[in-house]
Design an enzyme around this catalytic site. Structure first.
Site, PDB file in Angstrom:
ATOM      1  N   ASP A 116      -2.141 -21.640  16.089  1.00 10.84           N
ATOM      2  CA  ASP A 116      -0.695 -21.247  15.773  1.00 10.84           C
ATOM      3  C   ASP A 116       0.398 -22.209  15.571  1.00 10.84           C
ATOM      4  O   ASP A 116       1.300 -22.014  14.446  1.00 10.84           O
ATOM      5  CB  ASP A 116      -0.487 -20.100  16.911  1.00 10.84           C
ATOM      6  CG  ASP A 116       1.053 -19.446  16.406  1.00 10.84           C
ATOM      7  OD1 ASP A 116       1.156 -18.737  15.282  1.00 10.84           O
ATOM      8  OD2 ASP A 116       2.141 -19.234  17.036  1.00 10.84           O
TER       9      ASP A 116
ATOM     10  N   ARG B 194       0.811  -1.156   0.228  1.00  6.25           N
ATOM     11  CA  ARG B 194       0.100  -0.009   0.024  1.00  6.25           C
ATOM     12  C   ARG B 194       0.649   1.302   0.073  1.00  6.25           C
ATOM     13  O   ARG B 194       0.525   2.412  -0.605  1.00  6.25           O
ATOM     14  CB  ARG B 194      -1.028   0.074   1.367  1.00  6.25           C
ATOM     15  CG  ARG B 194      -2.143   0.059   1.005  1.00  6.25           C
ATOM     16  CD  ARG B 194      -2.959  -0.069   2.158  1.00  6.25           C
ATOM     17  NE  ARG B 194      -2.049  -0.547   3.268  1.00  6.25           N
ATOM     18  CZ  ARG B 194      -2.912  -0.999   4.399  1.00  6.25           C
ATOM     19  NH1 ARG B 194      -4.094  -0.984   4.833  1.00  6.25           N
ATOM     20  NH2 ARG B 194      -1.967  -1.551   5.594  1.00  6.25           N
TER      21      ARG B 194
ATOM     22  N   HIS C  27       6.350 -23.089   7.057  1.00  8.02           N
ATOM     23  CA  HIS C  27       7.816 -23.093   6.782  1.00  8.02           C
ATOM     24  C   HIS C  27       8.528 -23.939   7.540  1.00  8.02           C
ATOM     25  O   HIS C  27       9.901 -24.251   7.354  1.00  8.02           O
ATOM     26  CB  HIS C  27       8.266 -21.674   7.417  1.00  8.02           C
ATOM     27  CG  HIS C  27       8.147 -21.645   9.011  1.00  8.02           C
ATOM     28  ND1 HIS C  27       7.335 -21.160   9.566  1.00  8.02           N
ATOM     29  CD2 HIS C  27       9.480 -21.435   9.598  1.00  8.02           C
ATOM     30  CE1 HIS C  27       7.720 -21.252  10.888  1.00  8.02           C
ATOM     31  NE2 HIS C  27       9.124 -21.297  11.003  1.00  8.02           N
TER      32      HIS C  27
ATOM     33  N   LYS D 146       0.662 -19.017   6.099  1.00 12.04           N
ATOM     34  CA  LYS D 146      -0.396 -19.186   7.211  1.00 12.04           C
ATOM     35  C   LYS D 146      -0.617 -17.911   7.798  1.00 12.04           C
ATOM     36  O   LYS D 146       0.145 -16.913   7.898  1.00 12.04           O
ATOM     37  CB  LYS D 146       0.348 -20.406   8.178  1.00 12.04           C
ATOM     38  CG  LYS D 146       1.461 -19.573   9.171  1.00 12.04           C
ATOM     39  CD  LYS D 146       1.685 -20.753  10.202  1.00 12.04           C
ATOM     40  CE  LYS D 146       1.046 -20.537  11.481  1.00 12.04           C
ATOM     41  NZ  LYS D 146       1.815 -19.923  12.364  1.00 12.04           N
TER      42      LYS D 146
ATOM     43  N   LYS E 168       5.143 -21.315  24.533  1.00  8.21           N
ATOM     44  CA  LYS E 168       6.197 -20.003  24.376  1.00  8.21           C
ATOM     45  C   LYS E 168       6.684 -19.831  25.956  1.00  8.21           C
ATOM     46  O   LYS E 168       5.831 -20.392  26.915  1.00  8.21           O
ATOM     47  CB  LYS E 168       5.518 -18.739  24.002  1.00  8.21           C
ATOM     48  CG  LYS E 168       4.511 -18.858  22.788  1.00  8.21           C
ATOM     49  CD  LYS E 168       5.110 -17.853  21.617  1.00  8.21           C
ATOM     50  CE  LYS E 168       4.439 -18.062  20.415  1.00  8.21           C
ATOM     51  NZ  LYS E 168       5.212 -18.583  19.376  1.00  8.21           N
TER      52      LYS E 168
ATOM     53  N   HIS F  43       2.436 -26.817  12.259  1.00  3.58           N
ATOM     54  CA  HIS F  43       3.694 -27.209  12.009  1.00  3.58           C
ATOM     55  C   HIS F  43       3.803 -28.719  13.035  1.00  3.58           C
ATOM     56  O   HIS F  43       4.398 -29.467  12.456  1.00  3.58           O
ATOM     57  CB  HIS F  43       4.824 -26.215  13.064  1.00  3.58           C
ATOM     58  CG  HIS F  43       4.706 -24.700  12.438  1.00  3.58           C
ATOM     59  ND1 HIS F  43       4.637 -24.593  11.282  1.00  3.58           N
ATOM     60  CD2 HIS F  43       4.831 -23.635  12.994  1.00  3.58           C
ATOM     61  CE1 HIS F  43       4.539 -23.168  10.976  1.00  3.58           C
ATOM     62  NE2 HIS F  43       4.606 -22.573  11.989  1.00  3.58           N
TER      63      HIS F  43
ATOM     64  N   LYS G   2      12.308 -26.837   6.828  1.00  2.90           N
ATOM     65  CA  LYS G   2      13.479 -26.894   7.479  1.00  2.90           C
ATOM     66  C   LYS G   2      14.317 -27.801   7.201  1.00  2.90           C
ATOM     67  O   LYS G   2      13.785 -29.068   7.103  1.00  2.90           O
ATOM     68  CB  LYS G   2      13.177 -26.902   9.069  1.00  2.90           C
ATOM     69  CG  LYS G   2      12.555 -25.867   9.781  1.00  2.90           C
ATOM     70  CD  LYS G   2      12.241 -25.704  11.062  1.00  2.90           C
ATOM     71  CE  LYS G   2      11.647 -24.582  11.843  1.00  2.90           C
ATOM     72  NZ  LYS G   2      12.343 -23.624  11.862  1.00  2.90           N
TER      73      LYS G   2
ATOM     74  N   GLU H 213       9.652 -23.080  22.767  1.00  2.00           N
ATOM     75  CA  GLU H 213      10.420 -21.821  22.472  1.00  2.00           C
ATOM     76  C   GLU H 213      10.500 -20.975  23.592  1.00  2.00           C
ATOM     77  O   GLU H 213       9.837 -21.020  24.852  1.00  2.00           O
ATOM     78  CB  GLU H 213       9.135 -20.824  21.626  1.00  2.00           C
ATOM     79  CG  GLU H 213       8.883 -21.329  20.156  1.00  2.00           C
ATOM     80  CD  GLU H 213       8.085 -20.599  19.250  1.00  2.00           C
ATOM     81  OE1 GLU H 213       8.504 -19.851  18.481  1.00  2.00           O
ATOM     82  OE2 GLU H 213       6.961 -20.554  19.405  1.00  2.00           O
TER      83      GLU H 213
HETATM   84  C1  BG6 Z   1       5.076 -19.222  13.483  1.00  5.40           C
HETATM   85  C2  BG6 Z   1       4.436 -18.904  14.566  1.00  5.40           C
HETATM   86  O1  BG6 Z   1       4.411 -19.909  12.496  1.00  5.40           O
HETATM   87  O2  BG6 Z   1       6.057 -20.098  13.744  1.00  5.40           O
HETATM   88  C3  BG6 Z   1       5.082 -18.475  15.742  1.00  5.40           C
HETATM   89  O3  BG6 Z   1       3.515 -18.146  14.183  1.00  5.40           O
HETATM   90  C4  BG6 Z   1       6.459 -19.260  16.083  1.00  5.40           C
HETATM   91  O4  BG6 Z   1       4.416 -18.088  16.771  1.00  5.40           O
HETATM   92  C5  BG6 Z   1       7.219 -19.542  14.766  1.00  5.40           C
HETATM   93  O5  BG6 Z   1       7.164 -18.579  17.087  1.00  5.40           O
HETATM   94  C6  BG6 Z   1       8.384 -20.493  15.156  1.00  5.40           C
HETATM   95  O6  BG6 Z   1       9.066 -20.704  14.135  1.00  5.40           O
HETATM   96  P1  BG6 Z   1      10.662 -20.970  14.170  1.00  5.40           P
HETATM   97  O7  BG6 Z   1      11.024 -21.136  12.844  1.00  5.40           O
HETATM   98  O8  BG6 Z   1      11.164 -20.088  14.965  1.00  5.40           O
HETATM   99  O9  BG6 Z   1      10.754 -22.468  15.048  1.00  5.40           O
END
Ligand code: BG6
Length: 478
Positions: free
Chosen positions: A230, A46, A173, A143, A326, A235, A177, A211
């Site tokens: 999330d 934008r 993603h 996502k 987290k 994942h 990895k 995390e």
């Molecule tokens: C994201 C989540 O998809 O993946 C985040 O939205 C998370 O909350 C992240 O922290 C973790 O990714 P990675 O690659 O750091 O393990």
């Protein structure tokens, strides 16, 4: 090996993901020689910025979020020459004709939707309407792919009005990895593991994605999602699929995705006694979850632990324990395959019980450890001890492995190559939501409140109990 020349349009090009991951990742691919000389990247957003302003932003982003080993002086300038910018109104008419002038006929064309799902439909519609996309073009979507089954179905339907399934690249993603792909190499490239990879020999499997970060500046998004939407729906579910699926006939998109889909469809609904939600508390010097989000009484979970079962011939009776959260003790992601006890100990009860554990570390320090039992050295008789056969991928593979491409880099190159193996198919995403929705609905209907846990811990005590009750224990988060 360089990919074919391409025009990549990034919508949401001034956003966080583009700055942190997409643009620096493309720069690293450029430095390594994988991005061809005549590739073009067109930022679209934008903001009323010009190409010079956008190039300055890209330069800063690459400085902040990383060039790589191959990025020599002068390469940034060459990279920036390949970059343009157009201000585009996603919901209106503005900028689309101008954007079209950047696209060259006969070149691979990809459109990266690095924007919220609310804009997917508008973008897809305009790409077709203004003639920017054709049946060969690819669209990449981020996502969250929906919020529940209904919204995911609606998104799929909208995208499919304009594009075929084989043009849609849904990113998770985690699939990009390095170690996640290694999971498939370990399982299907070795004779050693696969014969034991079933309920007869495996006691249970643990998948942990821990995390240390809090939800910080992402509270607005996160509080509406929670750990289940999330992390688990996407994942962890993908990791579970790769660890549990049948061998695909080929390492090809639909072969692999068919097998993953069968795993999701074979998952039993989760008994609510087998799932623990947590939310991190404040500690002396740091605010807790509720201070990071708008709602001071939020009951969104920042931690989930659960026991699942896959009802099929291979896995019936073998529990899969998943956990993610987290603000935990360490950043540590691991899949551990815990094998059963040997059927009979010839060394007598005093030798104790010992189990082989295959641990696959996703991050940090990617690698694999196989715990094996040997005789304790020394004259003290036949005492047994567990030792790790440890392999760090970086050490084992030497300098070549020092710079493992980031997940996003690899996935974008796969889009250009037209390889969908590491992307989620629409039916997979829907099946994952169909399994997740009743869990979340159950929490809501019971008015369940997450258990508090201390920052820097391994999550709430109830999560430990989930395994203790079964006579098992979680592996340490270190
Ligand atoms: C994201 C989540 O998809 O993946 C985040 O939205 C998370 O909350 C992240 O922290 C973790 O990714 P990675 O690659 O750091 O393990």
């Amino acid at each position: 090996i360089p990919v074919d020349p391409f025009d990549l349009v990034i919508f949401g090009a001034t956003g966080d993901l583009a700055r942190r991951k997409i643009l620096p990742g493309l720069f690293r691919r450029f430095c390594s020689g994988q991005m061809p000389e005549d590739a073009r990247i067109i930022g679209a957003a934008r903001s009323d910025m010009d190409t010079e302003g956008f190039r300055r932003m890209v330069a800063e982003a690459t400085r902040e979020f990383g060039g790589g080993r191959h990025c020599e002086d002068g390469t940034l300038e060459q990279f920036l020459e390949r970059i343009d910018y157009e201000a585009v109104d996603a919901m209106g008419e503005g900028g689309w004709e101008a954007l079209k002038t950047h696209l060259r006929p006969g070149t691979v064309r990809a459109f990266y939707f690095s924007v919220g799902p609310a804009l997917f439909g508008a973008l897809a519609e305009r790409l077709r309407h203004f003639g920017l996309a054709d049946d060969e073009s690819r669209v990449v979507v981020e996502k969250p792919f929906g919020h529940d089954l209904d919204s995911a179905k609606a998104l799929n339907a909208t995208l499919r009005q304009h594009f075929h399934e084989d043009q849609i690249y849904r990113i998770d993603h985690y699939l990009g990895k390095e170690t996640v792909q290694n999971l498939m190499a370990v399982r299907f490239g070795n004779m050693l593991f696969e014969p034991l990879w079933n309920a007869q020999y495996v006691d249970h499997i643990q998948i942990t994605v821990a995390e240390t970060v809090d939800v910080g500046g992402r509270g607005g998004y996160y509080d509406k999602s929670g750990a289940m939407r999330d992390m688990v729906q996407n994942h962890l579910m993908q990791l579970l699929c790769l660890i549990a699926m049948e061998p695909p006939a080929r390492f090809e998109p639909d072969s692999v995705r068919d097998e993953k889909l069968k795993v999701i469809r074979a998952l039993d609904p989760v008994d609510y006694h087998h799932i623990v939600r947590g939310q991190y508390d404040a500690d002396d010097d740091q605010p807790g979850y509720r201070a990071h989000v708008e709602n001071p009484r939020s009951t969104t979970e920042s931690f989930v632990a659960m026991k699942c079962h896959i009802s099929n011939w291979r896995w019936a009776g073998t529990p899969f324990y998943l956990r993610t959260g987290k603000k935990l003790r360490a950043r540590a992601s691991e899949i551990a395959v815990v094998f059963k006890d040997a059927p009979h100990s010839i060394f007598g009860p005093e030798a104790g019980t010992h189990r082989n554990v295959l641990s696959i570390r996703l991050q940090p320090n990617e690698g694999m450890t196989l715990g094996v039992t040997i005789k304790e050295p020394g004259p003290g008789g036949m005492r047994l001890v567990d030792v790790p056969l440890d392999m760090s991928f970086a050490e084992a593979l030497g300098p070549e492995a020092e710079e493992v491409p980031d997940a996003y880099e690899r996935l974008i190159m796969d889009v250009i190559r037209g390889n969908q193996t590491l992307f989620m198919r629409g039916d997979e995403v829907e099946a994952a939501w169909a399994w997740t929705d009743p869990i979340i609905a159950g929490w809501q209907s019971r008015g369940e409140v997450p258990k508090p846990y201390d920052p820097g811990s391994a999550g709430p005590d109830d999560a430990l109990m989930l395994m203790h009750r079964d006579g098992r224990r979680w592996r340490d988060i270190r």
